[in-house]
Design an enzyme around this catalytic site. Structure first.
Site, PDB file in Angstrom:
ATOM      1  N   SER A   1       0.888   1.048   7.167  1.00 33.42           N
ATOM      2  CA  SER A   1      -0.069   1.398   6.033  1.00 33.42           C
ATOM      3  C   SER A   1      -1.673   0.661   6.335  1.00 33.42           C
ATOM      4  O   SER A   1      -2.459   0.953   5.550  1.00 33.42           O
ATOM      5  CB  SER A   1       0.438   0.772   4.805  1.00 33.42           C
ATOM      6  OG  SER A   1       1.695   1.473   4.304  1.00 33.42           O
TER       7      SER A   1
ATOM      8  N   GLU B   1      12.899  -5.017  -4.229  1.00 34.58           N
ATOM      9  CA  GLU B   1      13.789  -5.285  -3.577  1.00 34.58           C
ATOM     10  C   GLU B   1      13.105  -6.472  -2.462  1.00 34.58           C
ATOM     11  O   GLU B   1      13.683  -7.225  -1.850  1.00 34.58           O
ATOM     12  CB  GLU B   1      14.606  -4.684  -2.577  1.00 34.58           C
ATOM     13  CG  GLU B   1      14.094  -3.722  -1.603  1.00 34.58           C
ATOM     14  CD  GLU B   1      13.692  -2.454  -2.148  1.00 34.58           C
ATOM     15  OE1 GLU B   1      13.600  -1.336  -1.317  1.00 34.58           O
ATOM     16  OE2 GLU B   1      13.307  -2.380  -3.440  1.00 34.58           O
TER      17      GLU B   1
ATOM     18  N   GLU C   1      14.536   6.362 -15.926  1.00 34.92           N
ATOM     19  CA  GLU C   1      14.838   6.992 -14.551  1.00 34.92           C
ATOM     20  C   GLU C   1      16.258   7.217 -14.251  1.00 34.92           C
ATOM     21  O   GLU C   1      16.323   8.257 -13.786  1.00 34.92           O
ATOM     22  CB  GLU C   1      14.480   5.425 -13.467  1.00 34.92           C
ATOM     23  CG  GLU C   1      13.186   5.383 -13.554  1.00 34.92           C
ATOM     24  CD  GLU C   1      12.876   4.159 -12.571  1.00 34.92           C
ATOM     25  OE1 GLU C   1      11.343   3.707 -12.630  1.00 34.92           O
ATOM     26  OE2 GLU C   1      13.494   3.184 -12.315  1.00 34.92           O
TER      27      GLU C   1
ATOM     28  N   SER D   1      10.431  32.537 -24.545  1.00 44.29           N
ATOM     29  CA  SER D   1      11.009  33.832 -25.346  1.00 44.29           C
ATOM     30  C   SER D   1      11.890  33.335 -26.639  1.00 44.29           C
ATOM     31  O   SER D   1      12.652  32.071 -26.494  1.00 44.29           O
ATOM     32  CB  SER D   1      11.503  34.864 -24.445  1.00 44.29           C
ATOM     33  OG  SER D   1      13.074  34.093 -24.110  1.00 44.29           O
TER      34      SER D   1
ATOM     35  N   SER E   1       2.063  -3.338   9.758  1.00 41.21           N
ATOM     36  CA  SER E   1       2.321  -2.173   8.781  1.00 41.21           C
ATOM     37  C   SER E   1       1.888  -1.116   9.144  1.00 41.21           C
ATOM     38  O   SER E   1       0.594  -1.104   9.483  1.00 41.21           O
ATOM     39  CB  SER E   1       1.939  -2.602   7.647  1.00 41.21           C
ATOM     40  OG  SER E   1       2.245  -1.703   6.596  1.00 41.21           O
TER      41      SER E   1
ATOM     42  N   TYR F   1       0.762  -1.349   0.094  1.00 42.34           N
ATOM     43  CA  TYR F   1       0.008   0.063  -0.046  1.00 42.34           C
ATOM     44  C   TYR F   1       0.817   1.132  -0.057  1.00 42.34           C
ATOM     45  O   TYR F   1       0.615   2.256   0.512  1.00 42.34           O
ATOM     46  CB  TYR F   1      -0.963   0.018   1.156  1.00 42.34           C
ATOM     47  CG  TYR F   1      -2.182   0.720   1.019  1.00 42.34           C
ATOM     48  CD1 TYR F   1      -3.222   0.637   0.196  1.00 42.34           C
ATOM     49  CD2 TYR F   1      -2.295   2.140   2.019  1.00 42.34           C
ATOM     50  CE1 TYR F   1      -4.198   1.394   0.017  1.00 42.34           C
ATOM     51  CE2 TYR F   1      -3.435   2.954   1.588  1.00 42.34           C
ATOM     52  CZ  TYR F   1      -4.440   2.566   0.936  1.00 42.34           C
ATOM     53  OH  TYR F   1      -5.301   3.413   0.724  1.00 42.34           O
ATOM     54  N   GLY F   2       1.942   1.151  -0.888  1.00 43.80           N
ATOM     55  CA  GLY F   2       2.797   2.143  -0.891  1.00 43.80           C
ATOM     56  C   GLY F   2       2.126   3.218  -2.023  1.00 43.80           C
ATOM     57  O   GLY F   2       0.965   3.223  -2.362  1.00 43.80           O
ATOM     58  N   SER F   3       3.231   3.714  -2.753  1.00 45.39           N
ATOM     59  CA  SER F   3       2.656   4.881  -3.943  1.00 45.39           C
ATOM     60  C   SER F   3       1.970   4.115  -5.102  1.00 45.39           C
ATOM     61  O   SER F   3       0.756   4.638  -5.317  1.00 45.39           O
ATOM     62  CB  SER F   3       3.938   5.629  -4.562  1.00 45.39           C
ATOM     63  OG  SER F   3       3.408   6.444  -5.564  1.00 45.39           O
TER      64      SER F   3
ATOM     65  N   HIS G   1       5.948  -3.425 -12.712  1.00 46.38           N
ATOM     66  CA  HIS G   1       7.038  -3.353 -13.083  1.00 46.38           C
ATOM     67  C   HIS G   1       7.860  -4.819 -13.389  1.00 46.38           C
ATOM     68  O   HIS G   1       7.518  -5.673 -12.618  1.00 46.38           O
ATOM     69  CB  HIS G   1       7.756  -2.657 -12.286  1.00 46.38           C
ATOM     70  CG  HIS G   1       9.419  -2.151 -12.532  1.00 46.38           C
ATOM     71  ND1 HIS G   1       9.647  -2.024 -13.860  1.00 46.38           N
ATOM     72  CD2 HIS G   1      10.494  -2.146 -11.732  1.00 46.38           C
ATOM     73  CE1 HIS G   1      11.202  -1.914 -14.054  1.00 46.38           C
ATOM     74  NE2 HIS G   1      11.460  -1.793 -12.759  1.00 46.38           N
TER      75      HIS G   1
END
EC number: 1.1.1.86
Length: 347
Positions: free
Chosen positions: A52, A83, A198, A255, A50, A24-26, A107
């Protein structure tokens, strides 16, 4: 390359599955809340104790220990930090995964680098929003979505006889991705391009460039406040223009002096030597050297707060004068604090 939108997905597929979100992170909080509000049966899986746990419950979500949440789930989305995923998979997820459950990731790191090796009959998919989780959530709440990627590593026996791709697209729709567009890729392509972007541009390249520009001005005798505004604060203004309509759109807005400076000075900063360094970064990613270095650093931490390299770099960043100057200047801009993307008490 085909881009999938709302009409290309069937949200009812994911609405008829029991989904477990591990972490429940980002990204975890974004996926869990977005899917929940899209009518999906969601359970958040967390370790006991936790911090979270209370955050997820206060958002109206079901929460359970990882092993309990995995049992009976039709789809398990692993959104714990890279990790931690291998150990979590081996100890809590793999032993409790239903034979026809779908294993999902945002990911490809652990699958591509063979840190997690699922069974041959397990469907393994990816739904990867191309933005930080807090942006995925805020954009969804505003009626939009973040462009996303899907990938199919394995297509096994799935719930309700749907293909892995149909399930991935349905999940992406519930998460808001099809509002902006979904591209199909591979675990290899997503992992290697994501890490490269990244490191070379979005995080590593940009922050190094900002700090170098700031230091150059301060060392030349200009005020830190002026250096902060010129080299950090205005990056958002420029990036917003690029994000809206590309580099030419940004050039149209700035500009003529700034545009001319872009053409004559940019190539002096990003040289052939810079591109050679980028090629070296990409090669270390492709061979797995970076992945091993990252995981080896993490293994030297007993509390999960990052290894010695990570801790030293965090300390160095926190002590840089641009951080102190920026904090003081931002504290005067009350509008910046009115509705923050990142609120550590909630997400």
């Amino acid at each position: 390359m085909k881009i999938f939108y709302e009409d290309d997905a069937d949200i009812s597929i994911i609405q008829n599955l029991k989904v477990t979100i591990v972490g429940y992170g980002s990204q975890g909080h974004a996926h869990a809340n977005n899917l929940h509000e899209s009518g999906v049966d969601v359970t958040v899986a967390l370790r006991e104790g936790s911090s979270s746990w209370a955050k997820a419950e206060s958002a109206g979500l079901k929460v359970a220990k990882v092993s309990n949440a995995v049992i009976g789930a039709d789809l398990v989305m692993i959104l714990a930090p890279d990790e931690f995923q291998q150990a979590l998979y081996e100890s809590e997820i793999k032993p409790n995964l239903k034979p026809n459950a779908v294993l999902a990731f945002a990911h490809g790191f652990n699958i591509h680098f063979k840190k997690i090796i699922p069974g041959d009959n397990t469907s393994v998919i990816m739904i990867a929003p191309k933005g930080p989780g807090h942006t995925v959530r805020s954009t969804y709440l505003n009626g939009g979505g973040v462009p996303s990627l899907i990938a199919i590593f394995q297509d096994g026996k799935n719930p309700n006889d749907h293909t892995a791709k149909e399930i991935a697209l349905s999940y992406a729709q519930a998460n808001g991705g099809t509002r902006a567009g979904v591209l199909e890729t591979t675990f290899k392509e997503e992992t290697e391009t994501d890490l490269f972007g990244e490191q070379a541009v979005l995080c590593g390249g940009m922050t190094a460039l900002i700090k170098a520009g700031y230091e150059t001005l301060v060392e030349a005798g200009y005020s830190p406040e002026m250096a902060y505004f010129e080299c950090l604060h205005e990056t958002k203004l420029i990036v917003d223009l690029i994000h809206e309509g590309g580099i030419a759109n940004m050039h149209y807005s700035i500009s003529n002096t700034a545009e001319f400076g872009d053409y004559v000075s940019g190539p002096k900063i990003i040289t052939n030597d810079t591109k050679d360094a980028m090629r070296g970064i990409l090669k270390r990613i492709q061979t797995g050297e970076f992945a091993d270095k990252f995981l080896n650093d993490c293994r030297q931490s007993n509390d999960g707060s990052g290894g010695p390299i990570m801790k030293e770099e965090r300390k160095s960043t926190a002590s840089h004068s641009i951080e102190k100057v920026g904090s003081e200047l931002r504290s005067k801009m009350k509008f910046l604090n009115s509705e923050r993307l990142v609120n550590k008490d909630k997400n």
